[in-house]
Design an enzyme around this catalytic site. Structure first.
Site, PDB file in Angstrom:
ATOM      1  N   CYS A   1      86.305 -45.059 -10.387  1.00  0.00           N
ATOM      2  CA  CYS A   1      85.474 -44.232 -11.267  1.00  0.00           C
ATOM      3  C   CYS A   1      85.413 -44.844 -12.673  1.00  0.00           C
ATOM      4  O   CYS A   1      86.444 -45.084 -13.303  1.00  0.00           O
ATOM      5  CB  CYS A   1      86.020 -42.802 -11.331  1.00  0.00           C
TER       6      CYS A   1
ATOM      7  N   GLY B   1      76.598 -42.313  -0.523  1.00  0.00           N
ATOM      8  CA  GLY B   1      76.815 -41.339  -1.594  1.00  0.00           C
ATOM      9  C   GLY B   1      75.535 -40.633  -1.980  1.00  0.00           C
ATOM     10  O   GLY B   1      75.093 -39.670  -1.335  1.00  0.00           O
ATOM     11  N   ARG B   2      74.873 -41.154  -3.020  1.00  0.00           N
ATOM     12  CA  ARG B   2      73.753 -40.432  -3.630  1.00  0.00           C
ATOM     13  C   ARG B   2      72.628 -40.106  -2.651  1.00  0.00           C
ATOM     14  O   ARG B   2      71.981 -39.068  -2.775  1.00  0.00           O
ATOM     15  CB  ARG B   2      73.213 -41.243  -4.824  1.00  0.00           C
TER      16      ARG B   2
HETATM   17  C1  LIG Z   1      77.642 -37.178  -8.730  1.00  0.00           C
HETATM   18  C2  LIG Z   1      78.595 -38.272  -8.322  1.00  0.00           C
HETATM   19  C3  LIG Z   1      79.952 -38.002  -8.261  1.00  0.00           C
HETATM   20  C4  LIG Z   1      80.844 -39.012  -7.865  1.00  0.00           C
HETATM   21  N1  LIG Z   1      82.175 -38.698  -7.767  1.00  0.00           N
HETATM   22  C5  LIG Z   1      83.035 -39.631  -7.261  1.00  0.00           C
HETATM   23  C6  LIG Z   1      84.387 -39.297  -6.986  1.00  0.00           C
HETATM   24  O1  LIG Z   1      84.822 -38.146  -7.159  1.00  0.00           O
HETATM   25  N2  LIG Z   1      85.186 -40.288  -6.502  1.00  0.00           N
HETATM   26  C7  LIG Z   1      84.729 -41.563  -6.262  1.00  0.00           C
HETATM   27  O2  LIG Z   1      85.484 -42.429  -5.811  1.00  0.00           O
HETATM   28  N3  LIG Z   1      83.451 -41.892  -6.512  1.00  0.00           N
HETATM   29  C8  LIG Z   1      82.595 -40.967  -6.963  1.00  0.00           C
HETATM   30  N4  LIG Z   1      81.284 -41.282  -7.121  1.00  0.00           N
HETATM   31  C9  LIG Z   1      80.803 -42.622  -6.707  1.00  0.00           C
HETATM   32  C10 LIG Z   1      80.347 -42.594  -5.237  1.00  0.00           C
HETATM   33  O3  LIG Z   1      81.413 -42.273  -4.377  1.00  0.00           O
HETATM   34  C11 LIG Z   1      79.769 -43.955  -4.819  1.00  0.00           C
HETATM   35  O4  LIG Z   1      80.758 -44.929  -4.948  1.00  0.00           O
HETATM   36  C12 LIG Z   1      78.571 -44.362  -5.672  1.00  0.00           C
HETATM   37  O5  LIG Z   1      77.676 -43.294  -5.873  1.00  0.00           O
HETATM   38  C13 LIG Z   1      77.806 -45.547  -5.024  1.00  0.00           C
HETATM   39  O6  LIG Z   1      77.341 -45.214  -3.748  1.00  0.00           O
HETATM   40  P1  LIG Z   1      75.812 -44.759  -3.482  1.00  0.00           P
HETATM   41  O7  LIG Z   1      74.931 -45.864  -3.997  1.00  0.00           O
HETATM   42  O8  LIG Z   1      75.721 -44.582  -1.997  1.00  0.00           O
HETATM   43  O9  LIG Z   1      75.602 -43.510  -4.258  1.00  0.00           O
HETATM   44  C14 LIG Z   1      80.376 -40.310  -7.551  1.00  0.00           C
HETATM   45  C15 LIG Z   1      79.009 -40.572  -7.630  1.00  0.00           C
HETATM   46  C16 LIG Z   1      78.130 -39.577  -8.003  1.00  0.00           C
HETATM   47  C17 LIG Z   1      76.654 -39.893  -8.064  1.00  0.00           C
END
Ligand SMILES: Cc1cc2nc3c(=O)[nH]c(=O)nc-3n(C[C@H](O)[C@H](O)[C@H](O)COP(=O)(O)O)c2cc1C
Length: 329
Positions: A106, A228-229
């Site tokens: 994070c 994720g998103r």
């Molecule tokens: C709203 C939001 C909250 C997130 N909270 C966490 C979290 O609690 N722990 C974590 O490891 N990553 C967190 N992330 C990162 C996601 O787990 C992920 O690594 C990141 O969004 C990239 O993946 P994506 O392109 O599929 O979204 C968060 C991302 C978003 C957008």
């Protein structure tokens, strides 16, 4: 057939599609919804070990999981090996998750400012100490989630160290911490980590549809995909990707009907598990209606509603025509 089994420690899942941990998003209801749509393994949002060890804040764990929520991982965020150990033992004892994950990725200031999240990656000693202590005291497999470094060799060093310390799998988000969410996920860097390690490596970053899922799997050779998103307000993405990886064919869906149906199911799950008051429904309503015809007017309507309860009443008691979501995209 590109969907494969995934084995993390002693746990094996029939497929390799994972829901990413996301703060304010991956609550129990949302995880169950993604599971119904084909996610094989889901993670809680990060839980601060300080909050968890504070008796007054243990109520925050209300509704953390349920018997149907399997397999699931709990993600912890912290920087003190002792506190992480104590919190992880408590979680293992109380909730028996299939995985305990440590947040080492994070980039948010409020997290890195206390030495947690991606800030942990600045200390190899601490990373090693945290993972080796956890793997020593827990029966539950321990995993970590990292971001990449500016320098590929440093990413590999940290990845090797995490494996050596006893982690059962590693998730790599292919962005550097300073990028936050800008630019794109670096598949080459993820592929290098996969080549280097013997434990399963999960690729994360920018997997949003059938094509990006296939490219990420093929290019990196990773053991799993973490989404994720793209799942926010759209748990159906798991069904689509799963179907494509299994058959090579795309699912045809009425997106308008699907998203509204998913939102209604989400609300039913929030109600069932008593999670309405702890969920920002306005935000979820925006995600669940994003991109739909008529969604702007619906969002305006939602914005003037007083609270989550009113939003629930509106969604539950209205057809898509009444909500103004009549035309297909
Ligand atoms: C709203 C939001 C909250 C997130 N909270 C966490 C979290 O609690 N722990 C974590 O490891 N990553 C967190 N992330 C990162 C996601 O787990 C992920 O690594 C990141 O969004 C990239 O993946 P994506 O392109 O599929 O979204 C968060 C991302 C978003 C957008």
């Amino acid at each position: 057939m590109k969907l494969t089994k995934l084995k993390i420690g002693k746990n094996e899942t029939p497929g390799n599609l994972l829901l990413a941990p996301m703060a304010d998003v991956t609550n129990l209801a949302f995880r169950l919804l993604c599971r119904q749509n084909g996610a094989d393994l889901t993670y809680t949002e990060m839980i601060s070990v300080d909050a968890l060890l504070n008796e007054n804040q243990k109520s925050l764990l209300k509704g953390l999981s349920s018997p149907e929520d399997r397999p699931f991982g709990v993600q912890l965020v912290g920087s003190s090996p002792e506190k992480l150990r104590e919190a992880a033992l408590f979680i293992e004892d109380e909730y028996r998750p299939e995985i305990i994950d440590v947040n080492m990725g994070c980039p948010a200031k409020r997290i890195t400012g206390t030495g947690c999240g991606s800030a942990l990656l600045n200390s190899r000693t601490l990373v090693y100490e945290i993972i080796s202590e956890l793997t020593e005291v827990l029966k539950t497999p321990v995993t970590a989630k990292i971001r990449i470094f500016e320098n590929d060799e440093k990413t590999l060093e940290i990845a090797r160290l995490i494996e050596k310390a006893g982690a059962s799998a590693l998730t790599v988000h292919g962005r550097k911490a300073r990028q936050m969410y800008s630019g794109s996920s670096d598949l080459k860097a993820i592929r290098s980590v996969k080549k280097e390690l013997s434990i399963p490596v999960i690729a994360n970053g920018d997997i949003r549809d059938e094509e990006s899922a296939e490219v990420t799997l093929d290019f990196t050779g990773c053991d799993g995909l973490m989404i994720g998103r793209a799942a926010m307000g759209n748990p159906f993405v798991f069904k689509r990707i799963r179907h494509y990886l299994e058959t090579g064919e795309k699912l045809e869906v009425d997106r308008q009907a699907q998203q509204l149906e998913d939102f209604k199911n989400y609300i039913a799950l929030l109600e069932k598990y008593n999670l309405c008051s702890s969920t920002n429904l306005r935000m979820h309503a925006h995600w669940f209606t994003k991109g739909l015809c008529g969604s702007r007017q619906l969002r305006e309507k939602i914005n003037i509603l007083k609270d989550g309860k009113a939003i629930i009443e509106l969604i539950k008691n209205s057809s898509k025509e009444e909500l103004g979501l009549t035309r297909l995209n």
